[in-house]
Write an enzyme that holds these catalytic residues in place. Structure first.
Site, PDB file in Angstrom:
ATOM      1  N   ASP A 178       0.870  -1.166   0.000  1.00 28.30           N
ATOM      2  CA  ASP A 178       0.000   0.000   0.000  1.00 28.30           C
ATOM      3  C   ASP A 178       0.918   1.230   0.000  1.00 28.30           C
ATOM      4  OD1 ASP A 178      -2.234   1.776   0.834  1.00 28.30           O
ATOM      5  OD2 ASP A 178      -1.175   1.765   2.743  1.00 28.30           O
ATOM      6  N   ASP A 182      -1.806  -0.752   6.014  1.00 29.87           N
ATOM      7  CA  ASP A 182      -2.066  -0.147   7.325  1.00 29.87           C
ATOM      8  C   ASP A 182      -3.528   0.242   7.516  1.00 29.87           C
ATOM      9  OD1 ASP A 182      -1.905   1.946   5.384  1.00 29.87           O
ATOM     10  OD2 ASP A 182      -1.831   3.379   7.042  1.00 29.87           O
ATOM     11  N   ASP A 193      -7.301  -1.589   3.550  1.00 26.57           N
ATOM     12  CA  ASP A 193      -6.400  -2.674   3.159  1.00 26.57           C
ATOM     13  C   ASP A 193      -6.825  -4.024   3.729  1.00 26.57           C
ATOM     14  OD1 ASP A 193      -4.633  -0.876   1.813  1.00 26.57           O
ATOM     15  OD2 ASP A 193      -3.777  -0.309   3.743  1.00 26.57           O
TER      16      ASP A 193
END
Ligand code: ADP
Ligand code: MG
Length: 291
Positions: free
Chosen positions: A38, A236, A240
């Site tokens: 990410d 995080d 996600d």
């Protein structure tokens, strides 16, 4: 799997603040050949700050007050940065009505009798707002790796706000280490393509998956798996979590949200990207001992 090898691997990880939740997590770590990272909060610090404000056809101070009123109602990290900036500039505090949040796009509200939207290009397209007047500036800001957010007032584009989020100190080294281990690295983000490409280029990331809606992140992981890849997802955010669950190995950043930490198979307590290659190496060492 010998209990001793598992204990050794788990212990090695724990010393570095790498928490493997179970033996399966250690075993999966040994087999990963693609790592999907990410962007915001994982490769970057997740502490965006406003760097530029461009107003078109509207007074800057007024624009800032309108935008801040919308963003005060939002929980998005970008919203917090916009509000801080507005406060630091002494912008007027206005009241927002009819607030609505559009996940992966932005937010809107009625402020001072005007319909205000703040968000990405998809949001503007959905609202029928022509962004041609600021397209060039937006592209220029995004090409520097900043997140460029668009503002519309009463159906007209009224400005661009650029936000910078510093890349974590060890992000580049982490990607180098993954490459040295023969692992491919992809970056996945909801942010716009130009911003994502710039950061990926800085970090020598192989593949960019940008402008992904929160609900589509897990499907992107499945696509890689369907192509025969064994995928670790590092993230995080609340966004996600489904992708962390879908991946062969979900790795959460310790500074991340509770839902990411709960969903992941591995938690990096130090929030250090370099612990990603370290975790995979520990997995490999453990598997060798198990044979
Ligand atoms: P990310 O993966 O970057 O955290 P999100 O899916 O949360 O992405 O959001 C995608 C994009 O939508 C952001 O990069 C931003 O351009 C826009 N956006 C979402 N919410 C807001 C908001 N409250 N204010 C401004 N822009 C927003
Ligand atoms: Mg994130």
């Amino acid at each position: 799997a010998t209990p001793t090898a598992i204990m050794v691997g788990t212990g090695l990880g724990a010393k570095r603040g790498i928490l493997f939740k179970n033996a399966t997590a250690l075993e999966a770590s040994a087999r990963i050949n693609v790592v999907v990272m990410d962007k915001t909060g994982t490769l970057t610090k997740g502490e965006p700050e406003v760097t530029d404000l461009i107003a078109t056809g509207i007074d800057r101070g007024h624009l800032l007050a309108l935008v801040a009123a919308v963003e005060r109602e939002s929980e998005h990290p970008l919203a917090g940065a916009v509000v801080n900036y507005a406060d630091s500039q002494g912008a007027a505090v206005l009241k927002a009505d009819e607030f609505n949040n559009v996940p992966g796009h932005g937010a809107g509200a009625v402020v001072d009798g005007r319909r205000v939207f703040v968000g990405n290009r998809k949001l503007m397209t959905a609202q029928g707002v022509d962004i041609a007047a600021v397209a060039e500036q937006r592209e220029q800001l995004a090409s520097t790796g900043r997140t460029a957010v668009l503002v519309a007032v009463d159906g007209q584009v009224a400005g661009v706000i650029a936000l910078a989020d510093a890349v974590r100190d060890t992000a580049a080294a982490a990607i180098t280490a993954l490459h040295e281990a023969g692992i491919e690295v992809a970056m996945m983000t909801g942010d716009n393509e130009a911003t994502a490409r710039r950061i990926a280029a800085l970090l020598h990331i192989d593949t960019v998956i940008a402008e992904v809606l929160p609900q589509d992140k897990a499907a992107k992981v499945s696509e890689l798996q369907a192509a025969g890849k064994r995928v670790a997802m590092v993230g995080d955010g609340v966004n996600d979590a489904p992708a962390l669950a879908q991946a062969d190995l979900g790795i959460a950043i310790g500074a991340g949200t509770d839902v990411a930490i709960e969903t992941a198979d591995v938690v990096l307590m130090r929030s250090d990207p370099l612990d990603v290659p370290v975790a995979l190496r520990i997995g490999k060492g453990t598997l060798r001992k198990m044979r």
